[in-house]
Design a protein around this motif. Structure first.
Motif, PDB file in Angstrom:
ATOM      1  N   GLY A  92       0.806  -1.210   0.000  1.00  0.00           N
ATOM      2  CA  GLY A  92       0.000   0.000   0.000  1.00  0.00           C
ATOM      3  C   GLY A  92       0.836   1.254   0.000  1.00  0.00           C
ATOM      4  N   GLY A  93       0.573   2.151   0.974  1.00  0.00           N
ATOM      5  CA  GLY A  93       1.243   3.447   1.022  1.00  0.00           C
ATOM      6  C   GLY A  93       2.214   3.566   2.183  1.00  0.00           C
ATOM      7  N   GLY A  94       2.737   4.793   2.365  1.00  0.00           N
ATOM      8  CA  GLY A  94       3.844   5.021   3.274  1.00  0.00           C
ATOM      9  C   GLY A  94       3.609   4.624   4.713  1.00  0.00           C
ATOM     10  N   LYS A  95       2.407   4.882   5.240  1.00  0.00           N
ATOM     11  CA  LYS A  95       2.159   4.534   6.637  1.00  0.00           C
ATOM     12  C   LYS A  95       2.087   3.021   6.822  1.00  0.00           C
ATOM     13  CE  LYS A  95       0.266   8.928   8.081  1.00  0.00           C
ATOM     14  NZ  LYS A  95      -0.752   9.651   8.873  1.00  0.00           N
ATOM     15  N   ILE A  96       1.630   2.315   5.801  1.00  0.00           N
ATOM     16  CA  ILE A  96       1.642   0.851   5.861  1.00  0.00           C
ATOM     17  C   ILE A  96       3.075   0.339   5.833  1.00  0.00           C
ATOM     18  CG2 ILE A  96       1.101  -1.245   4.548  1.00  0.00           C
ATOM     19  CD1 ILE A  96      -1.608  -0.072   3.919  1.00  0.00           C
ATOM     20  N   PHE A  97       3.916   0.896   4.946  1.00  0.00           N
ATOM     21  CA  PHE A  97       5.318   0.448   4.893  1.00  0.00           C
ATOM     22  C   PHE A  97       5.987   0.659   6.241  1.00  0.00           C
ATOM     23  CE2 PHE A  97       4.159   0.814   0.725  1.00  0.00           C
ATOM     24  CZ  PHE A  97       4.479   1.979   0.048  1.00  0.00           C
ATOM     25  N   ASP A  98       5.802   1.864   6.787  1.00  0.00           N
ATOM     26  CA  ASP A  98       6.476   2.191   8.037  1.00  0.00           C
ATOM     27  C   ASP A  98       6.000   1.284   9.171  1.00  0.00           C
ATOM     28  OD1 ASP A  98       8.006   4.102   6.857  1.00  0.00           O
ATOM     29  OD2 ASP A  98       7.071   5.822   7.837  1.00  0.00           O
ATOM     30  N   THR A  99       4.714   0.973   9.184  1.00  0.00           N
ATOM     31  CA  THR A  99       4.187   0.060  10.193  1.00  0.00           C
ATOM     32  C   THR A  99       4.770  -1.336  10.006  1.00  0.00           C
ATOM     33  OG1 THR A  99       2.132   1.340  10.285  1.00  0.00           O
ATOM     34  CG2 THR A  99       2.079  -0.882  11.193  1.00  0.00           C
TER      35      THR A  99
END
Length: 365
Positions: A92-99
């Motif tokens: 998905g997007g950046g917050k998913i990657f970071d999580t």
């Protein structure tokens, strides 16, 4: 003093790569926890399921709650341990990657990052930006390693909303200028020591690619086309910016972004949109020669160049000063600038950037 360069173990970019995800994940584990939004499951779930079935890799979808907060990280860590997951996948997007990166670090598992957008430079890095549950910047979390694999399916990304890729250009726009500031101040980078020539070269290539192909890529995406310019911009937004910011450093642009999170009105805007305004503010602080070129670039792409474009109606000095104070927090990166910076200087730079932006927009009316 050491010079340090870090990067993901593998970066793959091309059309149709999502259908091969299972075969890539197979190299890292046998039971995957896939962090993905409900919308992501609707859009890409069938392709992902087939790829895991073809590779005979067990997996579980876990729907992301929408914010990269410590509470969400902790929830997914518990889930990964309960399910015996030995590889974490973020789609998905950046917050998913970071999580996903934070979860993988906590359970000591490999992590595979699969962007479906090119909106940030988060995919390649060994850090996560963690927010409070209500969306205000809290802290950076740093990890011992970068993602094991970053997989970019350009067919999928080119079909995402154009605004997301433009936002990614806003994030990437900061890379060279923050790297240059860190080089001039001899700052410690996100990689843990001093900048390498390789990182500076990649940061400069990122900027040059944006200037040469950014507008062309936006026009192509608006026409539903995935051209060579689009491929170059996806790489610039993700790989060049990711390697550049991490191994060369962050400075005022991202700190100002973090300060802007104190304004609730800006929460509806993307990370890169706020970073673009932070970049303009940094260039005002520096009185940089590139300011007119960057201002014109942002205006052409539709990146925010004023407070109003970020939803802020009350941009009084006192209110902007509160943003500047947060940007100047001792643990943030504004102090990597090669001169002394105070909240008052930052507030004035932001207000000047806003005024320059309004003047620039008048030329497009």
């Amino acid at each position: 003093m050491a010079r340090v360069f870090i990067s993901p173990s593998k970066y793959v970019q091309g059309p149709g790569e999502l259908a091969k995800l299972g075969s890539y994940v197979e190299s890292y584990g046998k039971t995957a926890l896939v962090v993905i939004s409900a919308g992501g499951i609707r859009r890409s779930g069938d392709v992902v399921k087939k790829s895991f079935a073809d590779a005979k890799v067990a997996f579980d979808f876990d729907e992301f709650n929408g914010e990269c907060s410590q509470a969400e990280i902790d929830r997914l860590v518990r889930d990964a341990r309960e399910k015996g997951s030995d590889v974490i996948v973020g789609i998905g997007g950046g917050k998913i990657f970071d999580t996903a990166k934070a979860v993988a670090s906590a359970v000591d598992a490999p992590v595979v990052v699969v962007p479906t957008i090119a909106a940030t430079d988060a995919p390649c890095s060994a850090l996560s930006v963690v927010y409070t549950d209500d969306g205000q910047f809290k802290e950076y979390q740093f990890f011992k390693a970068n993602p094991n694999l970053v997989l970019m399916d350009t067919d999928v990304i080119s079909k995402s909303p154009v605004r997301l890729t433009v936002s990614g250009m806003g994030d990437a726009l900061a890379t060279y200028f923050e790297a240059r500031a860190c080089k001039r101040s001899d700052a410690t980078t996100c990689a843990g020591d001093k900048v390498t020539s390789a990182a500076m070269a990649l940061a400069r290539l990122c900027y040059d690619t944006l200037m040469s192909d950014g507008v062309k890529a936006k026009i192509a995406l608006e026409a539903g086309a995935c051209t060579e310019s689009v491929e170059k911009i996806i790489e610039a937004n993700t790989l060049l910016s990711g390697l550049g910011f991490e191994s060369a450093g962050l400075a005022a642009a991202h700190a100002i972004h973090n300060g802007l999170t104190a304004m609730p009105e800006t929460h509806a805007f993307y990370h890169g949109e706020k970073v673009a305004f932070g970049t303009l503010s940094q260039l005002v602080l520096e009185d940089a020669d590139e300011l007119p070129e960057v201002l014109d670039f942002c205006a052409q792409l539709g990146l925010p160049v004023t407070f109003a474009q970020l939803g802020v109606k009350d941009a009084s000095f006192d209110r902007v000063l509160e943003v500047a104070k947060l940007a100047c927090a001792p643990n943030d990166t504004l102090h990597n600038m090669p001169f002394e910076v105070t909240p008052e200087k930052v507030a004035n730079a932001m207000l000047a950037a806003d005024a320059l932006g309004r003047n620039e927009l008048m030329a497009y009316e």
